[in-house]
Design a protein around this motif. Structure first.
Motif: not given
Length: 158
Positions: A71, A74, A76
């Motif tokens: 992550y 990332d 999101t």
């Protein structure tokens, strides 16, 4: 890029956080705000985390499907999480706290190598920043939910 050139996304049951609602990753802010000492400490925790993760994957060979997701870059779903590893017997995550300190959470469920992994966790500086957690409602239910809802590209076999 025109709308016609954008590849179609495979639907998942977890929807990304809309761009306008995302906050910056905590580890990025930690690099900017922490002094050199804390940055080095965070880097040591991250290095030790990945060392233990490699050992865990070696010990847990042939024990089924697991989720491993980086992550770090990332944003999101989660601004705090850096990495997650979740198998049917071992849960292991690395995150950056609100106070910009790296933390590790872990849990076991009928893990054949629990003693070895606990020994690994206790021999590092990491032990000061690692916390055993109870997964809710149960480890088994948590694991099955993760395997069901996460995108299949993050699922692997040991």
């Amino acid at each position: 890029m025109s709308a016609e050139q954008v590849p179609e996304r495979k639907p998942t049951s977890i929807q990304p956080i809309p761009m306008h609602s995302r906050i910056q990753k905590r580890w990025v802010l930690a690099k900017r705000r922490n002094g050199v000492q804390q940055q080095l400490h965070n880097e040591a925790i991250e290095s030790q985390y990945h060392s233990i993760l490699a050992k865990a994957k070696q010990l847990l060979k042939s024990q089924g499907v697991y989720l491993e997701r980086d992550y770090k870059n990332d944003n999101t779903e989660n601004a705090f999480l850096l990495h997650a590893f979740i198998s049917d017997s071992f849960y292991f995550t690395l995150e950056c706290s609100m106070s910009f300190v790296y933390l590790v959470e872990y849990a076991f469920s009928n893990c054949l190598h629990e003693d070895d992994l606990r020994k690994q966790l206790s021999t590092y500086t990491l032990s000061q920043h690692a916390k055993e957690v109870d997964l809710q409602p149960t480890f088994k239910t948590f694991y099955q939910t993760v395997i069901t809802v996460q995108d299949k590209r993050y699922l692997h076999s040991l």
